[in-house]
Design an enzyme around this catalytic site. Sequence first.
Site: not given
Ligand SMILES: NC(=O)c1ccc[n+]([C@@H]2O[C@H](COP(=O)([O-])OP(=O)(O)OC[C@H]3O[C@@H](n4cnc5c(N)ncnc54)[C@H](OP(=O)(O)O)[C@@H]3O)[C@@H](O)[C@H]2O)c1
Length: 332
Positions: A47, A265
């Site tokens: 404003e 994921p």
């Molecule tokens: N196409 C897309 O849009 C896209 C986007 C992102 C990722 N990706 C792909 O996804 C893949 C990675 O997947 P991701 O599932 O491993 O990745 P993420 O979800 O980024 O990371 C998972 C990690 O986050 C931690 N974490 C944090 N909060 C959590 C919870 N509440 N529960 C469980 N773990 C938790 C854990 O690691 P700690 O052991 O360190 O605690 C777990 O291993 C890659 O291949 C990447 O290229 C694709």
Amino acid sequence: MRRAIAAAEEVRGSTSPNPPVGCVVLDAGGEQVGVGATEPPPGWHAEVVALRQAADRAADGTAVVTLEPCAHHGRTPPCTDALRAAGIRTVHFAVEDPNPVAGGGAAVLRAGGLTVHQGLLRSEVENGPLRAWLHFARTGTPFVTWKFAATLDGRVAAADGTSRWISSAQSRADVHAIRAKADAVLVGTGTALADDPALTVRDEHGTAASRQPLRVVVGRRDLPGSARLRDGTARTLHLATHDPHEVLRALAGRGMVDVLLEGGPTLAGAFLAAGCVHRVLGYLAPALLGDGPAALAGAGIGTIDDAVRLEIEDVATIGPDLRISAVPRSRG
Ligand SMILES: NC(=O)c1ccc[n+]([C@@H]2O[C@H](COP(=O)([O-])OP(=O)(O)OC[C@H]3O[C@@H](n4cnc5c(N)ncnc54)[C@H](OP(=O)(O)O)[C@@H]3O)[C@@H](O)[C@H]2O)c1
């Protein structure tokens, strides 16, 4: 009001924890003599910016504002005072201020003899520039948009873990524009370690924007010193937790209102299961991978009755891809 909404959109992403507000001032004859939007903190409210532009042409005029003018002394004096001092006679605003401290501006203006109309284009403002801020004002925690890029069969990476690139260059440029409006971007350690993303806002030449959202990594594993997230281009916060609510509380404490959850994921599944996803933005590429991780993991959904049903609010074609914006259906 549409001009005020456009002004608010222009500053969205630069005002948190203040709301991105737009204001248009019309003179006594109905001609536009001032347009303003919220300045970055500790700057002026919309404003005041619009009234300054209008100067003495605001006398006997009308102010059109996206949010109810504030009636309190915060970092700046009340906008209700500024409107009255400028000689404004009529105020139109779209959305009431839910904040009990700043709210009540309409009553103050009416008591001062101004004519006040509320509700003009309310839903456009509520679902537009003020959406994240209104969520923050009502709940005390940030508004979370979960963004992902998937193939048409819902895969976010190939079976061998490679994922660059699923979506087109146009979609990736679109993501940079969306990131630019966010206060923080979030990934899990899994994505940080697998993809080594920069998570910065860059233009088509790769030049980093001057204002960068806070980069946030969630998870217990450490990142190597060489990780792009540690390159100093933007601030990075590492939260060694798995609790989405704790993450959101930590971000709220830093004044983060609008958060972009960029995966992967596992983290997205945890946020969805905890009820911490408020909007889904999916980029669907016309490609198929067959195997590889799905966009969501571990969301705690075991049967069709538990499917999280969404309402599509927008579908756009971005280059060869589809971009779908959807919000969880309200229950009851
Ligand atoms: N196409 C897309 O849009 C896209 C986007 C992102 C990722 N990706 C792909 O996804 C893949 C990675 O997947 P991701 O599932 O491993 O990745 P993420 O979800 O980024 O990371 C998972 C990690 O986050 C931690 N974490 C944090 N909060 C959590 C919870 N509440 N529960 C469980 N773990 C938790 C854990 O690691 P700690 O052991 O360190 O605690 C777990 O291993 C890659 O291949 C990447 O290229 C694709």
